[in-house]
Design a protein around this motif. Structure first.
Motif, PDB file in Angstrom:
ATOM      1  N   ALA A  38       0.846  -1.198   0.000  1.00 58.87           N
ATOM      2  CA  ALA A  38       0.000   0.000   0.000  1.00 58.87           C
ATOM      3  C   ALA A  38       0.881   1.246   0.000  1.00 58.87           C
ATOM      4  O   ALA A  38       1.911   1.296   0.663  1.00 58.87           O
ATOM      5  CB  ALA A  38      -0.913  -0.006   1.225  1.00 58.87           C
ATOM      6  N   GLY A  39       0.490   2.237  -0.790  1.00 57.91           N
ATOM      7  CA  GLY A  39       1.228   3.492  -0.854  1.00 57.91           C
ATOM      8  C   GLY A  39       2.394   3.474  -1.816  1.00 57.91           C
ATOM      9  O   GLY A  39       3.147   4.441  -1.899  1.00 57.91           O
ATOM     10  N   PRO A  69      -5.307   7.594  -6.184  1.00 52.48           N
ATOM     11  CA  PRO A  69      -4.528   8.522  -5.374  1.00 52.48           C
ATOM     12  C   PRO A  69      -3.038   8.307  -5.631  1.00 52.48           C
ATOM     13  O   PRO A  69      -2.598   7.201  -5.928  1.00 52.48           O
ATOM     14  CB  PRO A  69      -4.880   8.126  -3.945  1.00 52.48           C
ATOM     15  N   LEU A  70      -2.294   9.389  -5.534  1.00 52.71           N
ATOM     16  CA  LEU A  70      -0.857   9.299  -5.778  1.00 52.71           C
ATOM     17  C   LEU A  70      -0.192   8.449  -4.700  1.00 52.71           C
ATOM     18  O   LEU A  70      -0.528   8.546  -3.526  1.00 52.71           O
ATOM     19  CB  LEU A  70      -0.225  10.691  -5.776  1.00 52.71           C
ATOM     20  N   PRO A  71       0.764   7.636  -5.102  1.00 47.05           N
ATOM     21  CA  PRO A  71       1.485   6.827  -4.118  1.00 47.05           C
ATOM     22  C   PRO A  71       2.554   7.666  -3.425  1.00 47.05           C
ATOM     23  O   PRO A  71       2.901   8.753  -3.888  1.00 47.05           O
ATOM     24  CB  PRO A  71       2.147   5.757  -4.994  1.00 47.05           C
ATOM     25  N   THR A 146      -2.972  -4.530  -5.752  1.00 44.43           N
ATOM     26  CA  THR A 146      -2.888  -4.570  -7.212  1.00 44.43           C
ATOM     27  C   THR A 146      -3.822  -3.568  -7.869  1.00 44.43           C
ATOM     28  O   THR A 146      -4.085  -3.649  -9.055  1.00 44.43           O
ATOM     29  CB  THR A 146      -3.218  -5.979  -7.741  1.00 44.43           C
ATOM     30  N   VAL A 147      -4.342  -2.629  -7.134  1.00 46.65           N
ATOM     31  CA  VAL A 147      -5.301  -1.676  -7.677  1.00 46.65           C
ATOM     32  C   VAL A 147      -4.732  -0.919  -8.869  1.00 46.65           C
ATOM     33  O   VAL A 147      -5.407  -0.749  -9.881  1.00 46.65           O
ATOM     34  CB  VAL A 147      -5.750  -0.687  -6.579  1.00 46.65           C
ATOM     35  N   PHE A 148      -3.499  -0.474  -8.791  1.00 48.08           N
ATOM     36  CA  PHE A 148      -2.918   0.319  -9.879  1.00 48.08           C
ATOM     37  C   PHE A 148      -2.899  -0.454 -11.186  1.00 48.08           C
ATOM     38  O   PHE A 148      -3.186   0.088 -12.235  1.00 48.08           O
ATOM     39  CB  PHE A 148      -1.509   0.775  -9.516  1.00 48.08           C
TER      40      PHE A 148
END
Length: 162
Positions: A38-39, A69-71, A146-148
């Motif tokens: 995450a992030g 959202p930006l990592p 794995t959202v991105f």
């Protein structure tokens, strides 16, 4: 548009095609979003980054830095990058500037010996955060975020069939 500032890939002939997954492929370069904590966003780069293929790298980096959202960090796994020409290095440097401008860290992981040499010769090793090879192990762990990858379609451009 997902392009980095200073990107010069408009109007160039494009050979890139989607491979049916989330990867963007050129005849000699593949950039694949990888699972990450995450992030963080991770991209695995394989093949040759040169003036004919750099648009694939630029577009993938643009997406990694542009999908909200930006990592906190984007990690570029360079372990399978067989060759990086000045065009590839410039794309990485532009991505670093774009990342810094929005408060995102850009880290190169497991650079190949050729890339290490290029970074040292150009003194770009002084501006990049470079992570060791063990920083990219365990990337296939299915528990990773794995959202991105679901949002990382990179359009190969006009005239390219899917």
């Amino acid at each position: 548009t997902g392009r980095l500032p200073g990107s010069h890939c408009r109007g160039k002939p494009r050979r890139g095609v989607r491979d049916g997954g989330s990867s963007t492929v050129d005849a000699e370069l593949r950039v694949t979003p990888r699972p990450a904590p995450a992030g963080e966003r991770r991209l695995a780069v394989a093949g040759q980054a040169d003036m004919d293929t750099v648009h694939v790298l630029e577009e993938a980096l643009g997406k990694a830095l542009g999908v909200p959202p930006l990592p906190a960090a984007v990690v570029v796994d360079c372990s399978a990058l067989a060759f990086c020409a000045s065009a590839g290095l410039n794309a990485l440097l532009r991505a670093r500037l774009a990342a810094t401008a929005v408060g995102v860290a850009l880290r190169l992981a497991a650079p190949s010996p050729q890339l290490v040499r290029l970074l040292r010769l150009t003194e770009a090793d002084t501006v990049f955060d470079i992570a060791p090879a063990d920083d990219v192990t365990d990337l296939d762990d299915p528990r990773r975020e794995t959202v991105f990858a679901e949002h990382c379609h990179v359009d190969p451009g006009p005239g390219v069939t899917h």
